[in-house]
Design an enzyme around this catalytic site. Structure first.
Site, mmCIF file in Angstrom:
data_model
loop_
_atom_site.group_PDB
_atom_site.id
_atom_site.type_symbol
_atom_site.label_atom_id
_atom_site.label_comp_id
_atom_site.label_asym_id
_atom_site.label_seq_id
_atom_site.Cartn_x
_atom_site.Cartn_y
_atom_site.Cartn_z
ATOM 1 N N ASP A 153 68.740 20.144 -18.887
ATOM 2 C CA ASP A 153 69.898 19.754 -19.693
ATOM 3 C C ASP A 153 70.249 20.817 -20.734
ATOM 4 O O ASP A 153 69.443 21.707 -21.042
ATOM 5 C CB ASP A 153 69.598 18.415 -20.377
ATOM 6 C CG ASP A 153 70.833 17.529 -20.477
ATOM 7 O OD1 ASP A 153 71.954 18.080 -20.518
ATOM 8 O OD2 ASP A 153 70.682 16.293 -20.531
ATOM 9 N N ASP A 204 78.477 12.714 -17.616
ATOM 10 C CA ASP A 204 77.795 11.589 -18.258
ATOM 11 C C ASP A 204 78.598 10.315 -18.067
ATOM 12 O O ASP A 204 78.118 9.221 -18.333
ATOM 13 C CB ASP A 204 77.617 11.857 -19.763
ATOM 14 C CG ASP A 204 76.335 12.630 -20.028
ATOM 15 O OD1 ASP A 204 75.521 12.776 -19.099
ATOM 16 O OD2 ASP A 204 76.159 13.096 -21.168
HETATM 17 C C1 GLA Z 1 72.618 14.384 -21.639
HETATM 18 C C2 GLA Z 1 72.627 14.121 -20.155
HETATM 19 C C3 GLA Z 1 72.273 12.674 -19.901
HETATM 20 C C4 GLA Z 1 70.920 12.371 -20.484
HETATM 21 C C5 GLA Z 1 70.913 12.713 -21.956
HETATM 22 C C6 GLA Z 1 69.519 12.585 -22.539
HETATM 23 O O1 GLA Z 1 73.657 13.722 -22.286
HETATM 24 O O2 GLA Z 1 73.843 14.463 -19.596
HETATM 25 O O3 GLA Z 1 72.299 12.400 -18.530
HETATM 26 O O4 GLA Z 1 69.951 13.123 -19.802
HETATM 27 O O5 GLA Z 1 71.367 14.024 -22.199
HETATM 28 O O6 GLA Z 1 69.497 12.901 -23.878
#
Ligand code: GLA
Length: 723
Positions: A475, A545
């Site tokens: 990430d 997301d």
């Molecule tokens: C980001 C990712 C999510 C999740 C969060 C965790 O927003 O896109 O899918 O993994 O971080 O903090």
């Protein structure tokens, strides 16, 4: 595929799909043609039209002006008033470069690099590279232009390399990977833009005089602007018409532009953004720009996407994952957020196993003291408080069940509240004495410094060496500010953005080398770094997301312009949806999610027994159709950007089986009967479609009449089988 024609000084690159022509004209490398394969008669010349206010370089060649030549790698200051590809500031303060053709080389391969992602040739599709050398004699500046053409492919690859052959240091202020000039053509421009949770929204607009620039200065390719641009004729639809499209193999700052000049000629450029870029080149040093994929298709936007999909699968994504089926996973993020313990996790695993899922991904919150997003990034060791028996306990549980184990990391980041920050407060991007901007309460590690990323690498690799992890979610949850490295001298600070990306690529390269079996899913707050550069190291990327089915129709359609479905992480989540609050049926969410790398992002145990039974069926269905969905050809039949419907078609290479997902977004009173035409099948064949037989021509010309669908967010799917 590549030839130089001495008489007329032409370069011709051609395969069975495309032709690219250049000509050396009065010492300049000019562009002649790019597009559908043609038979070249070897005497084409672009007319020299003498125009007023057009500076010329020499009295005896007064009809040659850079003001209107179609140029392959233009510079400013001697009569070309359009946007240059290259800007150099020499020691004497001057900024004019005059690049003259010097020589060429033809190499029987694609170019390799240890530092940057590079498209590679394969046994199935060989490549040849043309290297054209340009030189400014006065300043001893050399520019090499690289053109790699692949067999059977509508995509070719371009980049440039600038070398300082003089004895004096110079400053590179701008070095694009690509500049491409077109004679007057009526084009529209397609671009993909957006924001967090709303990535890759498609805009199509008329090109008029002047310049339109798209860019990201966020230190990442970004949610805001994808490093992509296409020129299409006004008549181009999904199914027919010409397109020229460009996709940058790079994950950092980028800029791309389209410019219509006074004579209605067009210039397109793409490369590292020149803003905040300043690269000193010492005597003898070179700078290599990242690659651009240059795609021509005369088969509509679907043809354009087919070219990209095919190219990315064959020449960019690691061959290891080209045909390896991706597991159906459950991710605990939306199920638990930070609030979990061993018991909760093992219950999710248990339920996932019962329903037939194949992998569990432990998302954020397992390390340091990470009970919320204020702490612990940089401390990649287990939180024993949450998981007293270690990751090993979860791993052994999963192993017993024959399931894979995935783990979330955010390697580029650091929290102020972390052991790492206490030890190395100078390891972040920051300007001494200046305020440090925060985002999601975190700061960015200075990946331009090797010792920084190597420290994180060791922490991460220690876990991967100890625990059988088969998948990593990588990430990146904020953008870069106060970009400055304490590891570099004052005059090198303009290199930090790019060096950061080189550090990122170096890390990923090493990870892939040490753990060749590891499947890495790229992520940046969803799809904020969904680009061909990341794809080279991470064969799939979390698309957004936003897991709402309706929003995903748009996001996945936009993403599919360049990227094949098996690169797009795509999960069923709970309703009401956590991002937009909308409720859609499980069937709707399933049909959307199956058009990507399928998984779940919710607490399966909280679903009703009926829903769990439905999930079991979904999983079995996906497994039965996984080959088709992950490796078949993908076509858009209806785009949500053009109306209330969306439809996607998957067909296997032999066109024996197909699957169509159809979606109608909002119900309207007295709904019209919608028709769904399905081309791309075997012409003379017949197909069984949900129990009825149709000829391929019926499906293509008459289409299927969509049965009445009740309510908002309706969907229906069709299975096609050749008989
Ligand atoms: C980001 C990712 C999510 C999740 C969060 C965790 O927003 O896109 O899918 O993994 O971080 O903090």
């Amino acid at each position: 595929m590549i030839s130089f024609i001495e008489e007329g000084q032409y370069f011709e690159l051609t395969n069975n799909k495309i032709t690219y022509l250049m000509k050396v004209e009065a010492g300049f490398l000019t562009h002649l043609y790019f597009g559908k394969k043609i038979t070249f008669s070897k005497h084409l010349t672009y007319p020299k039209t003498v125009r007023s206010f057009s500076p010329y370089l020499k009295e005896e060649a007064w009809e040659i002006s850079l003001n209107q030549l179609l140029l392959e790698y233009p510079t400013a200051g001697s009569g070309d008033f359009r946007t240059p590809a290259l800007e150099v500031r020499f020691k004497d303060g001057s900024t004019v470069t005059n690049l003259q053709y010097e020589k060429y080389e033809i190499l029987p391969e694609a170019i390799k690099s240890a530092d940057l992602p590079k498209a590679f040739a394969t046994e199935k599709e060989a490549a040849e590279t043309l290297v054209i050398y340009l030189k400014d004699d006065l300043k001893q500046l050399q520019v090499k232009l690289y053109y790699t053409i692949f067999e059977n492919n509508g995509v070719l690859v371009r980049f440039s390399e600038i070398t300082n052959l003089s004895l004096e240091e110079l400053q590179l202020e701008k070095a694009l990977s690509l500049s491409l000039d077109f004679p007057k053509t009526d084009f529209e421009c397609l671009q993909l833009h957006g924001s967090w949770a709303n990535e890759r929204q498609l805009t199509r607009e008329k090109i008029t005089s002047g310049k339109k620039v798209f860019s990201s200065l966020r230190g990442a390719s970004s949610h805001q602007q994808s490093p992509f641009l296409a020129l299409v004729t006004p008549a181009t639809t999904e199914f027919s018409g010409n397109s020229y499209s460009f996709s940058f193999v790079y994950s950092g700052n980028h800029e791309e532009f389209v410019e219509q000049d006074a004579f209605k000629q067009l210039r397109v450029g793409m490369g590292i953004a020149s803003q905040q870029f300043l690269w000193p080149l010492k005597a003898g040093e070179s700078f290599q720009t990242p690659e651009v994929l240059v795609n021509y298709s005369d088969e509509g936007l679907n043809g354009m996407s087919q070219n990209f999909h095919h190219f990315l699968r064959e020449h960019v994504i690691s061959p290891k994952f080209k045909t390896q089926e991706r597991p159906i996973l459950v991710n605990n993020w939306e199920a638990t957020y930070f609030n979990f313990n061993e018991e909760k996790i093992l219950a999710i695993v248990e339920k996932a196993h019962e329903l037939g899922l194949e992998m569990f991904v432990l998302d954020d919150g397992w390390f340091g003291k990470r009970d919320d997003d204020h702490t612990s990034l940089g401390d990649w060791y287990l939180d024993k408080h949450k998981l007293p028996n270690g990751l090993e306990k979860i791993a052994s549980d999963l192993k017993e069940k024959g399931m894979g184990f995935g783990l979330w990391f955010e390697p580029e980041m650091i929290s102020e509240k972390s052991d790492l920050y206490q030890k190395h407060p100078d390891w972040i991007l920051q300007i001494p004495g200046r305020n440090k901007s925060l985002s999601r309460h975190q700061m960015v590690l200075d990946f331009s410094r090797r010792e920084v990323w190597e420290n994180i690498y060791e922490q991460m690799a220690t876990i991967l060496r100890q625990v059988p992890i088969s998948y990593v979610k990588w990430d990146f949850n904020r953008h870069l500010t106060e970009v400055y490295s304490e590891g570099l001298a004052a005059n090198e600070q303009g290199t930090v953005f790019h060096r950061y990306i080189l550090g990122l690529y170096g890390f990923l390269q090493r990870l892939n080398e040490e753990f060749p079996e590891l499947l890495i899913e790229g992520c940046s707050g969803g799809g904020g770094r969904f680009d061909c550069g990341m794809l080279y190291y991470t064969p799939q990327i979390w698309t957004s997301d936003n897991t709402d089915g309706v929003c995903r129709l748009f996001i996945q359609t936009g993403t599919s312009l360049v990227f094949p479905p098996n690169t797009m992480g795509s999960h069923i989540s709970a309703v009401p949806n956590h991002q937009v609050g909308r409720s859609t049926s499980l069937e709707f969410r399933k049909n959307v999610a199956m058009a990507g790398v399928f998984g779940y992002e919710l607490d399966l145990g909280k679903m009703s027994l009926e829903e769990q039974a439905e999930v079991k069926e979904q999983v079995a269905f996906y497994k039965a159709h996984r080959k088709l969905l992950q490796f078949g050809n993908f076509y858009r039949l209806k785009s949500p950007f053009s109306g209330n419907e969306c439809a996607w078609l998957f067909v296997d290479e032999e066109k024996n089986t197909g699957l169509v997902f159809y979606f109608r977004i909002l119900a309207t009173p007295e709904d019209p009967v919608e028709t769904l035409k399905i081309p791309y099948l075997t012409e003379d064949a017949s197909y069984m479609v949900n129990g009825e037989v149709y000829s391929a021509s019926e499906l293509a010309e008459v289409g299927l009449f969509i049965p009445p669908l009740g309510g908002d967010f309706a969907t229906v799917s069709f299975e096609l089988k050749k008989i």
